[in-house]
Design an enzyme around this catalytic site. Structure first.
Site, PDB file in Angstrom:
ATOM      1  N   HIS A 144       0.791  -1.241   0.000  1.00  0.00           N
ATOM      2  CA  HIS A 144       0.000   0.000   0.000  1.00  0.00           C
ATOM      3  C   HIS A 144       0.817   1.282   0.000  1.00  0.00           C
ATOM      4  CE1 HIS A 144       0.804  -0.231   4.363  1.00  0.00           C
ATOM      5  NE2 HIS A 144       0.755   1.081   4.299  1.00  0.00           N
TER       6      HIS A 144
HETATM    7  C1  UD1 Z   1      -1.702   5.838   5.115  1.00  0.00           C
HETATM    8  C2  UD1 Z   1      -0.387   6.362   5.682  1.00  0.00           C
HETATM    9  C3  UD1 Z   1       0.628   5.231   5.690  1.00  0.00           C
HETATM   10  C4  UD1 Z   1       0.088   4.020   6.421  1.00  0.00           C
HETATM   11  C5  UD1 Z   1      -1.241   3.608   5.827  1.00  0.00           C
HETATM   12  C6  UD1 Z   1      -1.816   2.485   6.648  1.00  0.00           C
HETATM   13  C7  UD1 Z   1       0.085   8.724   5.187  1.00  0.00           C
HETATM   14  C8  UD1 Z   1       0.907   9.648   4.379  1.00  0.00           C
HETATM   15  N1  UD1 Z   1       0.158   7.423   4.841  1.00  0.00           N
HETATM   16  O1  UD1 Z   1      -1.462   5.473   3.760  1.00  0.00           O
HETATM   17  O2  UD1 Z   1       1.791   5.676   6.380  1.00  0.00           O
HETATM   18  O3  UD1 Z   1       1.010   2.972   6.278  1.00  0.00           O
HETATM   19  O4  UD1 Z   1      -2.149   4.725   5.865  1.00  0.00           O
HETATM   20  O5  UD1 Z   1      -2.726   1.715   5.945  1.00  0.00           O
HETATM   21  O6  UD1 Z   1      -0.582   9.145   6.089  1.00  0.00           O
HETATM   22  N2  UD1 Z   1      -8.718   4.920   0.618  1.00  0.00           N
HETATM   23  C9  UD1 Z   1     -10.002   4.422   0.517  1.00  0.00           C
HETATM   24  N3  UD1 Z   1     -10.634   4.073   1.670  1.00  0.00           N
HETATM   25  C10 UD1 Z   1     -10.095   4.215   2.905  1.00  0.00           C
HETATM   26  C11 UD1 Z   1      -8.800   4.735   2.987  1.00  0.00           C
HETATM   27  C12 UD1 Z   1      -8.127   5.079   1.827  1.00  0.00           C
HETATM   28  O7  UD1 Z   1     -10.530   4.281  -0.573  1.00  0.00           O
HETATM   29  O8  UD1 Z   1     -10.736   3.866   3.912  1.00  0.00           O
HETATM   30  C13 UD1 Z   1      -8.014   5.286  -0.624  1.00  0.00           C
HETATM   31  C14 UD1 Z   1      -8.326   6.706  -1.088  1.00  0.00           C
HETATM   32  O9  UD1 Z   1      -8.301   6.711  -2.473  1.00  0.00           O
HETATM   33  C15 UD1 Z   1      -7.133   7.471  -0.573  1.00  0.00           C
HETATM   34  C16 UD1 Z   1      -6.014   6.461  -0.750  1.00  0.00           C
HETATM   35  O10 UD1 Z   1      -6.622   5.218  -0.427  1.00  0.00           O
HETATM   36  O11 UD1 Z   1      -6.915   8.656  -1.283  1.00  0.00           O
HETATM   37  C17 UD1 Z   1      -4.825   6.686   0.150  1.00  0.00           C
HETATM   38  O12 UD1 Z   1      -5.248   6.765   1.510  1.00  0.00           O
HETATM   39  P1  UD1 Z   1      -4.407   7.624   2.566  1.00  0.00           P
HETATM   40  O13 UD1 Z   1      -5.007   7.528   3.895  1.00  0.00           O
HETATM   41  O14 UD1 Z   1      -4.158   8.977   2.011  1.00  0.00           O
HETATM   42  O15 UD1 Z   1      -2.998   6.900   2.548  1.00  0.00           O
HETATM   43  P2  UD1 Z   1      -2.644   5.370   2.745  1.00  0.00           P
HETATM   44  O16 UD1 Z   1      -2.025   4.898   1.496  1.00  0.00           O
HETATM   45  O17 UD1 Z   1      -3.781   4.637   3.309  1.00  0.00           O
HETATM   46  N1  UDP Z   2      -3.884  -5.314   8.770  1.00  0.00           N
HETATM   47  C1  UDP Z   2      -5.218  -5.662   8.865  1.00  0.00           C
HETATM   48  N2  UDP Z   2      -5.884  -6.000   7.712  1.00  0.00           N
HETATM   49  C2  UDP Z   2      -5.269  -6.024   6.492  1.00  0.00           C
HETATM   50  C3  UDP Z   2      -3.902  -5.658   6.406  1.00  0.00           C
HETATM   51  C4  UDP Z   2      -3.243  -5.283   7.560  1.00  0.00           C
HETATM   52  O1  UDP Z   2      -5.781  -5.697   9.964  1.00  0.00           O
HETATM   53  O2  UDP Z   2      -5.929  -6.360   5.495  1.00  0.00           O
HETATM   54  C5  UDP Z   2      -3.176  -4.952  10.002  1.00  0.00           C
HETATM   55  C6  UDP Z   2      -1.856  -5.638  10.190  1.00  0.00           C
HETATM   56  O3  UDP Z   2      -2.023  -6.915  10.773  1.00  0.00           O
HETATM   57  C7  UDP Z   2      -1.144  -4.654  11.094  1.00  0.00           C
HETATM   58  C8  UDP Z   2      -1.653  -3.316  10.627  1.00  0.00           C
HETATM   59  O4  UDP Z   2      -2.863  -3.577   9.928  1.00  0.00           O
HETATM   60  O5  UDP Z   2      -1.517  -4.830  12.446  1.00  0.00           O
HETATM   61  C9  UDP Z   2      -0.668  -2.658   9.691  1.00  0.00           C
HETATM   62  O6  UDP Z   2      -1.279  -1.560   9.075  1.00  0.00           O
HETATM   63  P1  UDP Z   2      -0.944  -1.114   7.605  1.00  0.00           P
HETATM   64  O7  UDP Z   2      -0.255  -2.189   6.864  1.00  0.00           O
HETATM   65  O8  UDP Z   2      -2.188  -0.557   7.029  1.00  0.00           O
HETATM   66  O9  UDP Z   2       0.002   0.152   7.829  1.00  0.00           O
HETATM   67  P2  UDP Z   2       1.541   0.342   8.267  1.00  0.00           P
HETATM   68  O10 UDP Z   2       1.828  -0.536   9.408  1.00  0.00           O
HETATM   69  O11 UDP Z   2       2.373   0.078   7.072  1.00  0.00           O
HETATM   70  O12 UDP Z   2       1.597   1.792   8.622  1.00  0.00           O
END
Ligand code: UD1
Ligand code: UDP
Length: 372
Positions: free
Chosen positions: A208
């Site tokens: 992601h």
């Molecule tokens: C964010 C964090 C990242 C973290 C991740 C955990 C930042 C810069 N990044 O990344 O560090 O590892 O969360 O998962 O804060 N979207 C949906 N539904 C949702 C959430 C997101 O459709 O519920 C889509 C939207 O198009 C959105 C894109 O995902 O624009 C990115 O979401 P965003 O929260 O901006 O960043 P993540 O990639 O989730």
């Molecule tokens: N996780 C989850 N469902 C998923 C993928 C990840 O519950 O489909 C959990 C995972 O086990 C861990 C946390 O989400 O506890 C990690 O979050 P994510 O990978 O979104 O973000 P990051 O840790 O890279 O910031």
């Protein structure tokens, strides 16, 4: 103490679930959700599963560019802090919600507590690295999970308020993983029922990171997953909605043996990791969980801030970036198929070293001590 804690994303809900009981035993907590993650499978479902209380303030700010998203959070968080008048603001990790919470608090002169402070990938192209550096430099309490984190902070001149507490997520993982060791736990999951998964008979993946949603990177990691997947050992990819949207926009289809599933709940994700032949991920949280569970792990990024997890893995965690040949070599060594793989799986199940570290209690106590 009256503490406003700010969450917004999936991993922050998980971290909050680990800290919240300890925090509320000692402090008066106001729980704020920016809404950075908003889908039921990314956010809503975790409240129920992890027993989190409903937020006191839900700001409903998700989507948009880095600047738009962070920008919209600032006045919304400011209004909450002005109304709630906390003694401290607590932020977790390295997301835009972390940055926004820390920045607004610092501007209002409210002390900031940063959980998961000190981590560095030394790659400022990552939005997370920018968020971490700023949050750390604005914080009065820096709760650091690893010794490398303490050294990173010292190298930047931060030594006051730094506490090496260990990893909050380990406490939660320790609690849940004990329940899901039995292969019956895998059989009970929806992905296993849908895809017919068997212990060691699949690879589990998550992707992601913003850099892995760029077109060239999408091509590279989908090809990498295709190259390690087979009918006998498919890749099960829990697909973040942002990654799904990027794949669609780029017109990229996953290979047949790469089986995309929706984002999963916390317990199911741990179960899928624990029984996989190996995990392939760019997630910080999944990397550590794989390490704690002793599951072989390929890190699909050029760098990692979890250097101890790699160093202490006995070679089971390998940072491969998006290099197909390195991924294939590493998998052949750490997660072979056939009889050798079955032996490794049995050895692994016998020695899960995971124990709760009491990190939540340490943080709640240290918040008291530093202020007095
Ligand atoms: C964010 C964090 C990242 C973290 C991740 C955990 C930042 C810069 N990044 O990344 O560090 O590892 O969360 O998962 O804060 N979207 C949906 N539904 C949702 C959430 C997101 O459709 O519920 C889509 C939207 O198009 C959105 C894109 O995902 O624009 C990115 O979401 P965003 O929260 O901006 O960043 P993540 O990639 O989730
Ligand atoms: N996780 C989850 N469902 C998923 C993928 C990840 O519950 O489909 C959990 C995972 O086990 C861990 C946390 O989400 O506890 C990690 O979050 P994510 O990978 O979104 O973000 P990051 O840790 O890279 O910031």
């Amino acid at each position: 103490m009256r503490i406003v804690s700010v969450v917004g994303t999936r991993p922050q809900l998980i971290k909050a679930a680990a800290l919240l009981p300890a925090l509320r035993r000692r402090h008066d907590e106001v729980f704020v959700d920016t809404g950075q993650h908003y889908d039921e499978a990314m956010a809503g479902a975790f409240f129920e599963e992890l027993g989190l209380p409903r937020p006191d303030h839900s700001l409903g700010i998700g989507g948009g560019s880095q600047a738009e998203q962070t920008g919209r959070m600032l006045p919304a968080i400011e209004a909450v802090l002005l109304a709630e008048r906390p003694d401290a603001v607590l932020v977790y990790g390295d997301t835009n919600s972390t940055l926004a919470g820390a920045l607004v608090a610092a501007k209002l002169g409210i002390p900031v507590a940063h959980v998961e402070a000190g981590l560095r990938s030394f790659d400022r192209r990552m939005p997370e690295e920018v968020n971490r550096v700023v949050a750390d430099h604005l914080s009065r309490w820096l709760f650091v999970p690893t010794p490398a984190g303490v050294a990173n902070l010292a190298a930047e001149g931060i030594t006051e308020g730094v506490s090496l507490v260990g990893d909050l997520m380990q406490d939660l993982a320790a609690r849940v993983s004990a329940d899901v060791r039995d292969p019956a736990a895998l059989a009970a999951t929806v992905p296993s029922r849908d895809l017919g998964l068997t212990p060691g008979g699949y690879l589990f993946a998550t992707v992601h990171r913003a850099e892995n949603r760029e077109p060239a990177a999408l091509v590279a990691w989908t090809a990498l997953l295709a190259s390690v997947a087979s009918a006998e050992r498919p890749v099960v990819l829990a697909l973040h909605p942002g990654t799904a949207a990027a794949l669609e926009a780029a017109g990229i289809r996953l290979a047949d043996d790469v089986r995309a599933i929706p984002p999963q709940g916390y317990r199911t994700t741990l179960t899928l990791q624990l029984h996989a032949a190996a995990v392939l991920t760019d997630s910080g949280g999944v990397q550590r969980e794989a390490a704690w569970l002793g599951v072989p792990c390929l890190v699909l990024r050029p760098t990692t801030e979890w250097v101890e997890a790699v160093a202490e893995s006995d070679g089971r965690m390998v940072v491969v970036g998006l290099d197909r040949a390195r991924a294939a070599d590493a998998l052949a060594r750490i997660a072979p198929t056939g009889a050798a793989g079955a032996t490794l799986l049995a050895e692994r199940a016998a020695r899960i070293p995971l124990v709760p570290a009491g990190v939540g209690d340490s943080i709640a106590r240290l918040l008291d001590e530093v202020v007095r």
